[in-house]
Design a protein around this motif. Structure first.
Motif, short mmCIF file in Angstrom:
data_model
loop_
_atom_site.label_atom_id
_atom_site.label_comp_id
_atom_site.label_asym_id
_atom_site.label_seq_id
_atom_site.Cartn_x
_atom_site.Cartn_y
_atom_site.Cartn_z
N ARG A 192 -16.85 -25.72 -15.92
CA ARG A 192 -15.55 -25.65 -16.57
C ARG A 192 -14.85 -24.38 -16.10
O ARG A 192 -15.50 -23.45 -15.62
N PRO A 193 -13.54 -24.31 -16.22
CA PRO A 193 -12.82 -23.10 -15.78
C PRO A 193 -13.20 -21.89 -16.61
O PRO A 193 -13.37 -21.97 -17.83
N GLY A 194 -13.30 -20.75 -15.93
CA GLY A 194 -13.58 -19.50 -16.64
C GLY A 194 -12.31 -18.78 -17.04
O GLY A 194 -12.25 -18.15 -18.09
N VAL A 195 -11.27 -18.84 -16.20
CA VAL A 195 -10.01 -18.15 -16.46
C VAL A 195 -8.88 -19.14 -16.27
O VAL A 195 -8.85 -19.89 -15.30
N LEU A 196 -7.93 -19.16 -17.20
CA LEU A 196 -6.80 -20.06 -17.11
C LEU A 196 -5.51 -19.29 -16.93
O LEU A 196 -5.29 -18.26 -17.58
N GLY A 197 -4.64 -19.79 -16.05
CA GLY A 197 -3.30 -19.23 -15.90
C GLY A 197 -3.32 -17.79 -15.44
O GLY A 197 -4.12 -17.39 -14.59
N GLY A 198 -2.42 -16.99 -16.01
CA GLY A 198 -2.31 -15.60 -15.62
C GLY A 198 -1.30 -15.40 -14.51
O GLY A 198 -0.81 -16.35 -13.90
N MET A 199 -0.99 -14.15 -14.23
CA MET A 199 -0.05 -13.81 -13.16
C MET A 199 -0.75 -13.98 -11.81
O MET A 199 -1.79 -13.36 -11.59
N PRO A 200 -0.22 -14.81 -10.92
CA PRO A 200 -0.95 -15.11 -9.69
C PRO A 200 -0.79 -14.08 -8.58
O PRO A 200 -1.30 -14.28 -7.48
N TRP A 201 -0.05 -13.02 -8.83
CA TRP A 201 -0.03 -11.93 -7.85
C TRP A 201 -0.01 -10.60 -8.58
O TRP A 201 0.35 -10.52 -9.75
N ARG A 202 -0.42 -9.55 -7.88
CA ARG A 202 -0.41 -8.20 -8.42
C ARG A 202 0.54 -7.37 -7.57
O ARG A 202 0.38 -7.28 -6.35
N LEU A 203 1.51 -6.77 -8.22
CA LEU A 203 2.55 -6.01 -7.53
C LEU A 203 2.50 -4.57 -7.98
O LEU A 203 2.46 -4.29 -9.18
N ARG A 204 2.50 -3.65 -7.04
CA ARG A 204 2.54 -2.23 -7.38
C ARG A 204 3.41 -1.49 -6.38
O ARG A 204 3.53 -1.90 -5.23
N ALA A 205 4.01 -0.43 -6.85
CA ALA A 205 4.92 0.34 -6.01
C ALA A 205 4.14 1.25 -5.09
O ALA A 205 3.06 1.74 -5.41
N GLY A 206 4.73 1.51 -3.91
CA GLY A 206 4.17 2.46 -2.97
C GLY A 206 5.01 3.72 -2.94
O GLY A 206 5.50 4.19 -3.98
N GLY A 207 5.23 4.24 -1.75
CA GLY A 207 6.03 5.46 -1.62
C GLY A 207 7.51 5.16 -1.61
O GLY A 207 7.96 4.07 -1.94
N ALA A 208 8.28 6.16 -1.24
CA ALA A 208 9.74 6.00 -1.19
C ALA A 208 10.11 5.00 -0.11
O ALA A 208 9.43 4.85 0.91
N ALA A 209 11.20 4.28 -0.34
CA ALA A 209 11.65 3.28 0.63
C ALA A 209 12.27 3.94 1.84
O ALA A 209 12.80 5.04 1.77
N GLY A 210 12.19 3.23 2.95
CA GLY A 210 12.86 3.69 4.16
C GLY A 210 14.23 3.07 4.26
O GLY A 210 14.79 2.56 3.30
N SER A 211 14.75 3.03 5.48
CA SER A 211 16.11 2.55 5.68
C SER A 211 16.26 1.08 5.33
O SER A 211 17.34 0.63 4.97
N GLY A 212 15.16 0.30 5.44
CA GLY A 212 15.27 -1.12 5.13
C GLY A 212 15.13 -1.44 3.67
O GLY A 212 15.25 -2.58 3.27
N GLY A 213 14.87 -0.44 2.82
CA GLY A 213 14.61 -0.75 1.43
C GLY A 213 15.42 0.07 0.47
O GLY A 213 14.99 0.33 -0.64
#
Length: 539
Positions: free
Chosen positions: A238-259
């Protein structure tokens, strides 16, 4: 943007989309439409979700969509007849695509464009999920497109344990079964359908293999598999974990010219390619998950450049073939155009419209060419094994120095021994949910984790791009086949029989040429069918 008013509205798709958007930091209000669902996103964008969208199909439920759009047909190949997929695959895919389109439109608005609404349908999501099967079924040479033969894994050990095997090389496969006493000729005859099952959704194997597995306990089988370089995954009951957020997003350093954050204050006309026009993606990925993610980003307007080994990806040569590979051409110095050569129809379905850079990551010159490509990119999307990334100089820290502000999108299987679809279905418990009543855990041979994993990866990358525009910081996003499986486990339920009068598709070639679904396809010069972008953007 609407389809027939039938049955219930696609509430699950709306719930999935709303959950992903809220988890991405976007304000969402939910509402109803006469023929679908409505999300008001960020107070400035309408996201509409319907069953059929611009298609003329009489569908009003998950079961209708699975029947009419070929999901039951492809899933049922292992059973010999169209069979309902006991999870709301199309609705979940539509929810992910709705969130992806909305995030892309929000990012484009922040950058100064004029998008006001986006529409997507469950039927279009289902067709995109079957893109490689549809291309194969409409290729001029249909060798292997509609395979015959029922059955397939999982295997059962002597002590009653059900398990999946994964062998990515023929020598490991041969060694494993030879250790169990199976005749080498039988093992060799079984290799082709086993290797091809990801593209055919069929895997008829000789009974000798199942009998050999039943004679040995699973602990010994696991030891033999490890010695032979074969992955053995025990199927969860049977499933052990259901649903949840399917990706993990975290910030890095300061953005460059493209961001750089800060949108233009007065929106202009939308870009001609789509809401990701002007975004450059470098893709280093094989098989389905990563390439499909790159294809989704290309369908949204991004310029995507694949990195392939010298001579091209070996999967280019897997039949059936099409003369219309649709490559966009090289994206950097040394780029190679493959579009004029015959290419696998399945490969083209996942990689059409991308540029190609051939580079050997094992040597310094190849790695240097890839690093130079990354210097001009907005997104690096890869499915490289975590243990290899640092050695290639493609870990998040190293590439951040090359391209400040880069979105680093990493797709994986989700854990040791979970590198491919069917073992993930077994491990997550999804196979147990999908099995017909009275049968043991049995994965669908339709690559649901690969497909949804690719859609989730693309959604995470777009969420990261939107966050970069909003915050001015680089982003690192991780997704996996396992996270996609858990998202599907949270949407389990028998869809039952079609209830809106939908016809059951039994031939994908006929489906692709049905005038009612013409809006979903474009055709190559030789008649090979490719699924169009599933969104409709309005201003």
């Amino acid at each position: 943007m609407s389809g027939p008013v039938l049955g219930t509205r696609p509430r699950l798709a709306r719930e999935v989309a709303a959950g992903l958007l809220r988890a991405s930091g976007v304000r969402v209000a939910e509402g109803d439409l006469p023929d679908g669902e409505l999300l008001e996103v960020g107070g400035e964008l309408a996201c509409r979700i319907s069953w059929a969208g611009p298609l003329g199909l009489a569908v009003g439920s998950e079961a209708d969509v699975q029947a009419a759009c070929g999901v039951m047909h492809v899933h049922g190949r292992r059973y010999g007849a169209p069979t309902p997929l006991r999870v709301d695959f199309a609705s979940v895919a539509a929810g992910v695509l709705a969130a992806t389109g909305a995030l892309a439109a929000l990012r484009a608005r922040r950058a100064g464009t004029a998008y006001r609404e986006v529409g997507v349908s469950v039927a279009q999501a289902a067709l995109l999920g079957l893109a490689q099967y549809l291309a194969a079924a409409t290729a001029p040479d249909r060798e292997g497109a509609e395979p015959a033969g029922t059955g397939g894994p999982p295997f059962r050990a002597a002590d009653g344990v059900w398990f999946e095997l994964e062998a990515l090389a023929a020598d490991g496969w041969l060694r494993f079964w030879s250790e169990l006493g199976v005749d080498r000729r039988v093992v060799g005859r079984a290799w082709l359908p086993f290797q091809a099952r990801y593209g055919t959704a069929a895997c008829p194997l000789p009974e000798e293999l199942f009998a050999a597995a039943r004679a040995v306990g699973h602990r010994r089988l696991a030891r033999i598999a490890a010695e032979c370089g074969v992955e053995l995954t025990v199927a969860a009951a049977r499933p052990g974990v259901l649903g949840g957020m399917p990706w993990r997003l975290r910030a890095g350093g300061a953005a460059g010219s493209g961001g750089a954050a800060g949108a233009a204050s007065s929106p202009s006309a939308p870009p001609t390619r789509g809401p990701l026009d002007g975004v450059t993606v470098v893709e280093i990925a094989r098989r389905v998950q990563g390439p499909l993610a790159g294809r989704v980003l290309a369908l949204l307007g991004a310029t995507v450049v694949r990195v392939e080994p010298p001579g091209g990806d070996p999967l280019r040569g897997v039949p059936p073939m099409t003369a219309d590979g649709g490559a966009a051409g090289g994206g950097a110095s040394g780029g190679v155009v493959h579009g004029a050569a015959a290419v696998s129809a399945r490969f083209a379905a996942l990689n059409r419209g991308k540029g190609v850079l051939e580079a050997d990551l094992r040597d310094a010159e190849g790695r240097s060419a890839v690093r130079e490509l990354v210097r001009g990119a907005d997104v690096l999307l890869h499915s490289l094994a975590p243990a290899k990334v640092a050695g290639l100089g493609l870990d998040a820290g190293t590439v951040a120095a090359l391209r400040p502000g880069l979105v680093y999108a990493q797709a994986s299987g989700g854990g040791p021994g979970l590198s491919t679809d069917y073992p993930v279905q077994a491990h997550s418990g999804l196979a147990a949910l999908l099995a017909p009543d009275g049968l043991p855990p049995r994965p669908t041979l339709l690559t649901v984790c690969d497909v949804l994993g690719g859609l989730v990866c693309a959604a995470g990358a777009v969420a990261a791009l939107e966050a970069r525009e909003r915050t001015g910081r680089a982003q690192h996003v991780e997704s996996s086949l396992l996270s996609a499986a858990r998202l599907l486990c949270g949407a389990a339920g028998d869809p039952g029989a079609p209830d809106g009068g939908a016809e059951v598709c039994t031939d994908l070639g006929v489906l692709a040429r049905d005038p009612r679904v013409a809006a979903a396809f474009e055709f190559g010069a030789d008649g090979c069918a490719f699924v169009r972008a599933p969104w409709e953007f309005g201003t």
